[in-house]
Design a protein around this motif. Structure first.
Motif, short mmCIF file in Angstrom:
data_model
loop_
_atom_site.label_atom_id
_atom_site.label_comp_id
_atom_site.label_asym_id
_atom_site.label_seq_id
_atom_site.Cartn_x
_atom_site.Cartn_y
_atom_site.Cartn_z
N ALA A 1 -6.95 2.66 -1.53
CA ALA A 1 -5.86 2.07 -0.73
C ALA A 1 -6.28 0.71 -0.17
O ALA A 1 -5.49 -0.25 -0.18
CB ALA A 1 -5.47 3.02 0.39
N GLU A 2 -7.51 0.61 0.32
CA GLU A 2 -7.99 -0.65 0.89
C GLU A 2 -8.12 -1.73 -0.20
O GLU A 2 -7.75 -2.90 0.02
CB GLU A 2 -9.33 -0.45 1.58
CG GLU A 2 -9.27 0.41 2.83
CD GLU A 2 -9.41 1.90 2.56
OE1 GLU A 2 -9.67 2.64 3.52
OE2 GLU A 2 -9.24 2.33 1.39
N ALA B 1 -4.59 -2.77 -1.27
CA ALA B 1 -3.94 -3.54 -0.20
C ALA B 1 -4.42 -4.98 -0.18
O ALA B 1 -3.65 -5.90 0.13
CB ALA B 1 -4.20 -2.88 1.15
N SER B 2 -5.68 -5.20 -0.52
CA SER B 2 -6.21 -6.57 -0.53
C SER B 2 -5.54 -7.42 -1.63
O SER B 2 -5.57 -8.65 -1.56
CB SER B 2 -7.73 -6.57 -0.70
OG SER B 2 -8.13 -6.26 -2.02
N GLY C 1 -2.28 -6.83 -2.24
CA GLY C 1 -0.88 -6.76 -1.90
C GLY C 1 -0.14 -5.60 -2.53
O GLY C 1 1.09 -5.64 -2.67
N GLU D 1 0.66 -1.42 -2.47
CA GLU D 1 0.63 -0.17 -1.70
C GLU D 1 0.67 1.00 -2.66
O GLU D 1 1.46 1.02 -3.61
CB GLU D 1 1.82 -0.11 -0.75
CG GLU D 1 1.83 1.12 0.14
CD GLU D 1 2.98 1.12 1.12
OE1 GLU D 1 3.19 2.15 1.81
OE2 GLU D 1 3.70 0.10 1.21
N THR E 1 2.61 2.60 -9.10
CA THR E 1 1.43 1.90 -8.59
C THR E 1 0.77 1.12 -9.72
O THR E 1 0.35 -0.04 -9.53
CB THR E 1 0.42 2.89 -7.99
OG1 THR E 1 1.07 3.67 -6.99
CG2 THR E 1 -0.77 2.17 -7.38
#
Length: 243
Positions: free
Chosen positions: A106-107, A110-111, A113, A115, A123
């Motif tokens: 997830a991290e 997220a970096s 952009g 989710e 995804t």
């Protein structure tokens, strides 16, 4: 010429830049340059995996003597992009990268952009849209090891008794049992990350450098040169001896 090594980064661009700053000061104090070996696990858990990849790619493109090795976490993103159903055989849980929160997908996403959605296909489509192809190719082609006369640098370790050219990629990226407890002289000091330690520790035949940046610990750097082996700290060098 000196050779520096930096432990597992895990998306912490600020810590990586600080480690490079310490190395630059060390080089200025000791009269020279030297290559920097990054021991892998660039991605996951920390807040800026995208930034870490950009920074290292740009440094290499500018001609900096930076060697970046592949870690087990560095396979997850490009493999997901190419084979969205792939599950790493090194995961005891048998679960997908996206479905195991502790892995840090997830991290990382997220970096970029992205989710994570319950629908892996959605995804996956977002990853293909958002993650530069150049990042994926670069991650896929990272080397597995780097050898100098004083040391072998590798992410996780080696299978004792197996020639370097015959080592399995799975072991180089994942090994713990069979390596960490082995006291065999490997013919060269094995410098590795992957298994966090409270401080950089010399076990006689191996040097553990991952000091837990992924979990709030420091990102450590060491140096090999004609004067021996040292930890590179903000206030100068500290000799490292076998415990």
């Amino acid at each position: 010429m000196a050779t520096y090594a930096i432990g597992d980064i895990h998306g912490h661009l600020d810590l990586l830049k600080a480690a490079h700053d310490r190395i630059a000061r060390d080089q200025a104090a000791h009269g020279g340059r030297g290559e920097i070996v990054h021991l892998g696990d660039l991605l996951d858990r920390g807040p800026d995996s995208h930034g870490v990849v950009d920074y290292l790619m740009q440094g290499q493109a500018a001609g900096r003597p930076w060697i970046v090795l592949m870690g087990n976490h560095d396979r997850f993103l490009p493999r997901f992009a190419r084979q969205p159903g792939w599950v790493d055989a090194g995961l005891a849980s048998g679960r997908h990268w996206l479905d195991q929160a502790t892995l840090g997908a997830a991290e990382t996403l997220a970096s970029y952009g992205v989710e994570i959605c319950a629908d892996h296909a959605r995804t996956h489509a977002e990853v293909l849209r958002a993650v530069p192809e150049a990042h994926l190719r670069w991650l896929e082609n990272l080397p597995l090891w780097h050898l100098i006369p004083q040391a072998l640098f590798v992410h996780a370790g080696i299978r004792p008794g197996v020639d370097l050219t015959a080592q399995a990629e799975h072991d180089l990226l994942w090994i713990r049992r069979g390596f960490l407890e082995d006291a065999t002289d490997h013919g060269v000091l094995v410098v590795h990350g992957h298994t966090p330690v409270g401080k950089v520790t010399h076990f006689g035949n191996r040097l553990a450098v991952d000091t837990g940046a992924a979990y709030g610990g420091p990102l450590s750097a060491v140096v090999f040169d004609e004067t021996g082996l040292h930890l590179v700290r903000g206030k100068g060098r500290v000799p490292i001896a076998p415990k």
